[in-house]
Design a protein around this motif. Structure first.
Motif, mmCIF file in Angstrom:
data_model
loop_
_atom_site.group_PDB
_atom_site.id
_atom_site.type_symbol
_atom_site.label_atom_id
_atom_site.label_comp_id
_atom_site.label_asym_id
_atom_site.label_seq_id
_atom_site.Cartn_x
_atom_site.Cartn_y
_atom_site.Cartn_z
ATOM 1 N N VAL A 100 20.663 -1.814 19.199
ATOM 2 C CA VAL A 100 20.912 -3.131 19.779
ATOM 3 C C VAL A 100 22.368 -3.541 19.569
ATOM 4 O O VAL A 100 23.030 -3.057 18.646
ATOM 5 C CB VAL A 100 19.988 -4.222 19.190
ATOM 6 N N GLN A 101 22.828 -4.426 20.431
ATOM 7 C CA GLN A 101 24.129 -5.076 20.282
ATOM 8 C C GLN A 101 23.862 -6.521 19.924
ATOM 9 O O GLN A 101 23.031 -7.173 20.568
ATOM 10 C CB GLN A 101 24.932 -5.038 21.574
ATOM 11 N N LEU A 102 24.563 -7.017 18.922
ATOM 12 C CA LEU A 102 24.448 -8.418 18.526
ATOM 13 C C LEU A 102 25.797 -9.090 18.669
ATOM 14 O O LEU A 102 26.832 -8.482 18.370
ATOM 15 C CB LEU A 102 24.026 -8.554 17.063
ATOM 16 N N LYS A 103 25.768 -10.333 19.096
ATOM 17 C CA LYS A 103 26.968 -11.165 19.096
ATOM 18 C C LYS A 103 26.609 -12.395 18.278
ATOM 19 O O LYS A 103 25.643 -13.098 18.597
ATOM 20 C CB LYS A 103 27.370 -11.551 20.516
ATOM 21 N N LEU A 104 27.349 -12.630 17.209
ATOM 22 C CA LEU A 104 27.056 -13.743 16.307
ATOM 23 C C LEU A 104 27.745 -15.023 16.771
ATOM 24 O O LEU A 104 28.763 -14.978 17.465
ATOM 25 C CB LEU A 104 27.518 -13.405 14.891
ATOM 26 N N ARG A 105 27.202 -16.159 16.351
ATOM 27 C CA ARG A 105 27.803 -17.454 16.675
ATOM 28 C C ARG A 105 29.141 -17.630 15.969
ATOM 29 O O ARG A 105 30.068 -18.200 16.534
ATOM 30 C CB ARG A 105 26.859 -18.597 16.305
ATOM 31 N N THR A 106 29.216 -17.165 14.722
ATOM 32 C CA THR A 106 30.462 -17.216 13.947
ATOM 33 C C THR A 106 30.699 -15.844 13.316
ATOM 34 O O THR A 106 29.759 -15.077 13.107
ATOM 35 C CB THR A 106 30.395 -18.294 12.837
ATOM 36 N N ALA A 107 31.936 -15.571 12.993
ATOM 37 C CA ALA A 107 32.312 -14.251 12.472
ATOM 38 C C ALA A 107 31.673 -13.979 11.106
ATOM 39 O O ALA A 107 31.528 -14.869 10.271
ATOM 40 C CB ALA A 107 33.823 -14.147 12.368
ATOM 41 N N PHE A 108 31.300 -12.722 10.901
ATOM 42 C CA PHE A 108 30.818 -12.214 9.621
ATOM 43 C C PHE A 108 31.657 -10.974 9.316
ATOM 44 O O PHE A 108 31.771 -10.091 10.161
ATOM 45 C CB PHE A 108 29.327 -11.856 9.708
ATOM 46 N N ASP A 109 32.245 -10.901 8.146
ATOM 47 C CA ASP A 109 33.140 -9.790 7.795
ATOM 48 C C ASP A 109 34.260 -9.632 8.820
ATOM 49 O O ASP A 109 34.656 -8.526 9.173
ATOM 50 C CB ASP A 109 32.372 -8.463 7.680
ATOM 51 N N GLY A 110 34.728 -10.769 9.361
ATOM 52 C CA GLY A 110 35.849 -10.755 10.285
ATOM 53 C C GLY A 110 35.525 -10.351 11.709
ATOM 54 O O GLY A 110 36.432 -10.142 12.513
ATOM 55 N N ARG A 111 34.244 -10.229 12.046
ATOM 56 C CA ARG A 111 33.883 -9.861 13.419
ATOM 57 C C ARG A 111 32.602 -10.555 13.848
ATOM 58 O O ARG A 111 31.801 -10.963 13.020
ATOM 59 C CB ARG A 111 33.778 -8.346 13.566
ATOM 60 N N ARG A 112 32.436 -10.646 15.176
ATOM 61 C CA ARG A 112 31.251 -11.295 15.736
ATOM 62 C C ARG A 112 30.324 -10.319 16.431
ATOM 63 O O ARG A 112 29.161 -10.635 16.666
ATOM 64 C CB ARG A 112 31.662 -12.374 16.743
ATOM 65 N N PHE A 137 21.033 -10.516 9.245
ATOM 66 C CA PHE A 137 21.566 -11.670 9.964
ATOM 67 C C PHE A 137 20.455 -12.677 10.192
ATOM 68 O O PHE A 137 19.428 -12.340 10.794
ATOM 69 C CB PHE A 137 22.124 -11.250 11.332
ATOM 70 N N PRO A 138 20.628 -13.925 9.730
ATOM 71 C CA PRO A 138 19.638 -14.950 10.064
ATOM 72 C C PRO A 138 19.562 -15.100 11.583
ATOM 73 O O PRO A 138 20.595 -15.076 12.260
ATOM 74 C CB PRO A 138 20.203 -16.221 9.426
ATOM 75 N N ILE A 139 18.365 -15.226 12.117
ATOM 76 C CA ILE A 139 18.213 -15.268 13.576
ATOM 77 C C ILE A 139 19.014 -16.411 14.190
ATOM 78 O O ILE A 139 19.548 -16.265 15.280
ATOM 79 C CB ILE A 139 16.727 -15.308 14.013
ATOM 80 N N GLU A 140 19.140 -17.532 13.480
ATOM 81 C CA GLU A 140 19.889 -18.653 14.060
ATOM 82 C C GLU A 140 21.397 -18.384 14.118
ATOM 83 O O GLU A 140 22.121 -19.078 14.808
ATOM 84 C CB GLU A 140 19.597 -19.977 13.333
ATOM 85 N N SER A 141 21.872 -17.326 13.439
ATOM 86 C CA SER A 141 23.297 -16.966 13.509
ATOM 87 C C SER A 141 23.606 -16.062 14.699
ATOM 88 O O SER A 141 24.769 -15.804 15.012
ATOM 89 C CB SER A 141 23.743 -16.273 12.211
ATOM 90 N N ILE A 142 22.560 -15.571 15.380
ATOM 91 C CA ILE A 142 22.741 -14.646 16.496
ATOM 92 C C ILE A 142 22.853 -15.433 17.803
ATOM 93 O O ILE A 142 21.944 -16.175 18.172
ATOM 94 C CB ILE A 142 21.579 -13.633 16.568
ATOM 95 N N ALA A 145 21.694 -11.060 21.819
ATOM 96 C CA ALA A 145 21.266 -9.722 21.377
ATOM 97 C C ALA A 145 20.679 -8.988 22.570
ATOM 98 O O ALA A 145 19.961 -9.588 23.367
ATOM 99 C CB ALA A 145 20.229 -9.831 20.260
ATOM 100 N N ARG A 146 21.011 -7.719 22.685
ATOM 101 C CA ARG A 146 20.501 -6.887 23.782
ATOM 102 C C ARG A 146 20.173 -5.500 23.270
ATOM 103 O O ARG A 146 20.865 -4.954 22.417
ATOM 104 C CB ARG A 146 21.541 -6.726 24.889
ATOM 105 N N VAL A 147 19.122 -4.919 23.843
ATOM 106 C CA VAL A 147 18.778 -3.534 23.577
ATOM 107 C C VAL A 147 19.785 -2.666 24.322
ATOM 108 O O VAL A 147 20.144 -2.945 25.463
ATOM 109 C CB VAL A 147 17.336 -3.213 24.060
ATOM 110 N N VAL A 148 20.259 -1.615 23.669
ATOM 111 C CA VAL A 148 21.168 -0.646 24.297
ATOM 112 C C VAL A 148 20.312 0.532 24.739
ATOM 113 O O VAL A 148 19.760 1.240 23.898
ATOM 114 C CB VAL A 148 22.270 -0.180 23.324
ATOM 115 N N PRO A 149 20.164 0.735 26.051
ATOM 116 C CA PRO A 149 19.327 1.843 26.524
ATOM 117 C C PRO A 149 19.866 3.187 26.023
ATOM 118 O O PRO A 149 21.073 3.411 26.022
ATOM 119 C CB PRO A 149 19.442 1.771 28.048
ATOM 120 N N GLN A 150 18.959 4.045 25.581
ATOM 121 C CA GLN A 150 19.312 5.391 25.108
ATOM 122 C C GLN A 150 18.665 6.393 26.036
ATOM 123 O O GLN A 150 17.469 6.342 26.269
ATOM 124 C CB GLN A 150 18.818 5.599 23.668
ATOM 125 N N PHE A 151 19.459 7.293 26.565
ATOM 126 C CA PHE A 151 18.942 8.304 27.460
ATOM 127 C C PHE A 151 19.156 9.674 26.831
ATOM 128 O O PHE A 151 20.238 9.989 26.360
ATOM 129 C CB PHE A 151 19.676 8.247 28.818
#
Length: 153
Positions: A100-112, A137-142, A145-151
Motif C-alpha cells: 500500500v501507499q500511504l500519505k499522512l496528514r502531517t510529516a513523520f520522520d520528515g516525510r508524508r 500509524f494512527p488511522i486518523e493520521s492517514i 491510502a491506496r493498494v498498489v497492484p502487484q502483477f
C-alpha cells in the motif's frame, strides 16, 4: 473521516446497501463550480457499468431531496478498482499482506509518503512493513491510502 464526508456517508450508505452493494467509500472534492463527489461501490460479484449507473440514479435522487451539498457538483460512481483507496480499519485489515501507499496528514520522520507491505491493524493503528522496519500509524493520521497492484511476471 471528515465531517462533510461522514454526513454524506450517512445519507448514501443506506441507499447503496439497499441495492445490494457495499459502499466502499467516498471522496468529496469541493472546488467551486467543479466540485466532485466520488462514490466507490463494491460487490463480491464485481461491479458493472450498469451497476454504477443504477446506483448513480438512486443516489442522485436522494441527494436532490436531502440537498447536503450546496452549489453545483458532479457525481461519479465507480468500482474501487485494483488500486482501491482504503478508508477504514476494516479495509486495512482486509488487505493485510498487500503493498500500500500511504500519505499522512502531517510529516513523520520528515516525510508524508510511505509505501510498504500492510501488516494489519493494532487497535486504531495501521501497521506497515517497510524494508526491515515496522511503522505504526494512527488511522486518523492517514490522509490517503491506496493498494498498489502487484502483477506477477
Amino acid at each position: 473521516m471528515v465531517t462533510k464526508d461522514a454526513a454524506l456517508y450517512a445519507i448514501i450508505e443506506p441507499v447503496v446497501t439497499a441495492m445490494g452493494f457495499e459502499l466502499w467509500g467516498l471522496d468529496y472534492l469541493a472546488q467551486g463550480k467543479h466540485s466532485k463527489l466520488m462514490i466507490y461501490i463494491d460487490s463480491p460479484d464485481g461491479i458493472s457499468v450498469d451497476d454504477c449507473a443504477s446506483v448513480s440514479r438512486q443516489v442522485s435522487g436522494v441527494l436532490d431531496v436531502e440537498d447536503p451539498i450546496s452549489g453545483n457538483y458532479s457525481l461519479e460512481v465507480s468500482s474501487p478498482g485494483l488500486d482501491r483507496p482504503l478508508y477504514t480499519l476494516d479495509h486495512f485489515s482486509r488487505f493485510s499482506g498487500h503493498v500500500v501507499q500511504l500519505k499522512l496528514r502531517t510529516a513523520f520522520d520528515g516525510r508524508r509518503k510511505f509505501q510498504g507491505r500492510l501488516a494489519g491493524i493494532d487497535g486504531d493503528e495501521v501497521l506497515l512493513h517497510i524494508d526491515s522496519e515496522e511503522y505504526c500509524f494512527p488511522i486518523e493520521s492517514i490522509d490517503q491510502a491506496r493498494v498498489v497492484p502487484q502483477f506477477d511476471d
